[in-house]
Design a protein around this motif. Structure first.
Motif, short mmCIF file in Angstrom:
data_model
loop_
_atom_site.label_atom_id
_atom_site.label_comp_id
_atom_site.label_asym_id
_atom_site.label_seq_id
_atom_site.Cartn_x
_atom_site.Cartn_y
_atom_site.Cartn_z
N HIS A 44 0.96 -1.70 -0.09
CA HIS A 44 0.02 0.13 -0.03
C HIS A 44 0.99 1.68 0.23
CE1 HIS A 44 -2.42 3.18 1.97
NE2 HIS A 44 -3.75 2.91 0.93
N ILE A 45 0.95 2.24 -0.93
CA ILE A 45 1.06 2.93 -0.61
C ILE A 45 0.34 4.82 -0.03
CG2 ILE A 45 2.22 4.72 -1.98
CD1 ILE A 45 3.29 2.94 -4.36
N ARG A 46 0.72 5.27 0.55
CA ARG A 46 0.55 6.95 0.10
C ARG A 46 1.06 8.00 0.34
NH1 ARG A 46 -3.97 7.83 6.19
NH2 ARG A 46 -5.45 7.03 4.55
N SER A 47 0.29 8.85 -0.35
CA SER A 47 1.01 10.07 -1.25
C SER A 47 -0.05 11.39 -0.71
CB SER A 47 1.50 9.77 -2.37
OG SER A 47 1.87 8.88 -2.90
N LEU A 48 1.64 12.02 -0.32
CA LEU A 48 0.99 13.91 -0.43
C LEU A 48 1.62 14.76 -0.97
CD1 LEU A 48 -0.55 15.60 2.03
CD2 LEU A 48 1.43 15.19 3.05
N TYR A 49 0.59 14.95 -2.12
CA TYR A 49 1.52 16.16 -2.89
C TYR A 49 1.56 17.45 -2.74
CZ TYR A 49 1.10 12.17 -5.63
OH TYR A 49 1.34 10.40 -6.32
N PHE A 50 2.66 18.00 -3.29
CA PHE A 50 2.84 19.73 -3.17
C PHE A 50 2.37 20.23 -4.66
CE2 PHE A 50 5.48 17.83 -0.01
CZ PHE A 50 5.03 18.35 1.31
N ASP A 51 1.87 21.23 -4.16
CA ASP A 51 1.09 22.42 -5.45
C ASP A 51 1.47 23.49 -4.98
OD1 ASP A 51 0.87 22.91 -8.10
OD2 ASP A 51 -0.59 21.03 -7.66
N ASN A 52 1.05 24.73 -5.50
CA ASN A 52 0.79 25.90 -5.46
C ASN A 52 -0.08 26.66 -5.55
OD1 ASN A 52 0.04 26.31 -8.10
ND2 ASN A 52 2.46 27.13 -8.49
N TYR A 71 6.63 16.85 -6.51
CA TYR A 71 7.15 17.02 -4.81
C TYR A 71 6.03 16.48 -4.67
CZ TYR A 71 10.29 20.39 -6.61
OH TYR A 71 11.68 20.63 -7.75
N ARG A 72 6.20 15.47 -3.62
CA ARG A 72 5.29 14.64 -2.73
C ARG A 72 6.34 13.95 -1.73
NH1 ARG A 72 4.82 9.82 -7.61
NH2 ARG A 72 6.30 8.77 -7.24
N ILE A 73 5.15 13.15 -0.73
CA ILE A 73 5.75 12.52 0.59
C ILE A 73 4.99 11.31 0.43
CG2 ILE A 73 5.79 12.75 3.29
CD1 ILE A 73 5.91 15.70 3.37
N VAL A 82 8.80 4.21 7.49
CA VAL A 82 10.01 4.57 6.25
C VAL A 82 8.49 5.99 5.97
CG1 VAL A 82 10.48 4.03 3.75
CG2 VAL A 82 11.05 2.38 5.79
N ILE A 83 9.58 6.88 5.11
CA ILE A 83 8.73 8.20 4.83
C ILE A 83 9.80 8.98 3.67
CG2 ILE A 83 7.53 10.57 5.51
CD1 ILE A 83 7.71 9.75 8.54
N LYS A 84 9.56 9.11 2.66
CA LYS A 84 10.23 9.64 1.87
C LYS A 84 9.79 10.55 1.31
CE LYS A 84 11.50 5.05 0.12
NZ LYS A 84 11.64 4.19 -0.83
N LEU A 85 10.95 12.14 1.28
CA LEU A 85 10.74 13.13 0.02
C LEU A 85 10.74 12.72 -0.86
CD1 LEU A 85 9.65 16.44 0.69
CD2 LEU A 85 12.16 16.46 1.44
N LYS A 97 13.26 9.40 -10.84
CA LYS A 97 12.85 9.71 -9.35
C LYS A 97 13.89 10.12 -8.41
CE LYS A 97 8.31 7.52 -10.16
NZ LYS A 97 7.86 6.10 -9.57
N GLU A 98 13.91 11.26 -7.92
CA GLU A 98 14.74 10.83 -6.81
C GLU A 98 14.18 10.79 -5.22
OE1 GLU A 98 17.73 14.24 -8.03
OE2 GLU A 98 15.82 14.56 -8.88
N SER A 99 14.52 10.31 -4.34
CA SER A 99 13.83 10.70 -2.78
C SER A 99 15.04 10.65 -1.61
CB SER A 99 13.63 9.17 -2.63
OG SER A 99 13.88 8.28 -2.63
N ALA A 100 14.65 11.50 -0.55
CA ALA A 100 15.67 11.44 0.86
C ALA A 100 14.80 10.60 1.77
CB ALA A 100 15.77 12.84 0.92
N PRO A 101 14.97 10.10 2.33
CA PRO A 101 14.34 9.95 4.06
C PRO A 101 13.89 11.15 4.34
CG PRO A 101 16.69 9.64 4.38
CD PRO A 101 16.66 9.54 2.92
#
Length: 155
Positions: A44-52, A71-73, A82-85, A97-101
Motif C-alpha cells: 500500500h502506498i499513501r502519497s501527499l502531493y505539493f502544489d501551488n 513533489y510528494r511525501i 519509512v517516510i520519503k520526500l 525519481k529522486e528520494s530522501a528519507p
C-alpha cells in the motif's frame, strides 16, 4: 561532480478488473515480487502531493506538459517507519525519481509549512526542496493500485 539521474520510461495503462486479474495470473510466474511487498497483492502506498495555489503541477499533468516536476511525501503499508520526500521529474518520455528519507518530526514541520530545516539538510534533494516548496501547499491523496471499476497497470 554531480550525480546523473537514472532515466526510465514509465508506461501506465488503464485496464478493467477482469483484464488485471488475468494479466496478473499470467505474469506472476515470470516476474519476481517487489521486495517491499507484504503479500502476493503487493503493498500500500499513501502519497501527499505539493502544489501551488494555482495547482500548476496538477494542470501541467492534465494538459500533457512534457517537461515537469512534482513533489510528494510517501509512506508505505500504512506505517510511518519509512517516510520519503520525493521529486519526480519528466522530460519528454523519460522519467526520473529522486528520494530522501524523512523523520516523522521533519514531516510534521513540513506539513505545517515550515520548510526552513531543509536548508540545513545533508541531502541535495532536501536542499533543493527547501527552495521549491516555499509558497506551495500540500494536498493528500491515495496512490491506488485498483478500484472497483478500473485498474491501473504501472509498468
Amino acid at each position: 561532480m554531480r550525480d546523473r539521474k537514472k532515466l526510465r520510461h514509465e508506461l501506465k495503462f488503464y485496464i478493467h478488473y477482469h483484464e488485471f486479474m488475468g494479466l496478473r495470473e499470467r505474469i506472476k510466474s515470470l516476474l519476481l515480487l517487489d521486495q517491499n511487498s507484504v503479500d502476493e497483492h503487493g503493498y500500500h502506498i499513501r502519497s501527499l502531493y505539493f502544489d501551488n495555489i494555482y495547482e500548476s503541477a496538477l494542470h501541467d499533468k492534465v494538459d500533457g506538459i512534457l517537461n515537469r516536476r512534482k513533489y510528494r511525501i510517501r509512506i508505505y503499508n500504512k506505517s510511518d517507519a519509512v517516510i520519503k520526500l520525493e521529486r519526480k521529474s519528466k522530460w519528454n518520455e523519460y522519467v526520473a525519481k529522486e528520494s530522501a528519507p524523512m523523520t516523522r518530526s521533519e514531516f510534521e514541520r513540513l506539513y505545517r509549512g515550515d520548510a526552513e530545516f531543509l536548508r540545513e539538510a545533508d541531502s541535495e534533494l532536501k536542499l533543493g526542496h527547501s527552495i521549491k516548496l516555499r509558497g506551495w501547499t500540500c494536498f493528500g491523496g491515495w496512490s491506488l493500485r485498483s478500484s472497483s471499476d478500473v485498474h491501473l497497470l504501472d509498468l
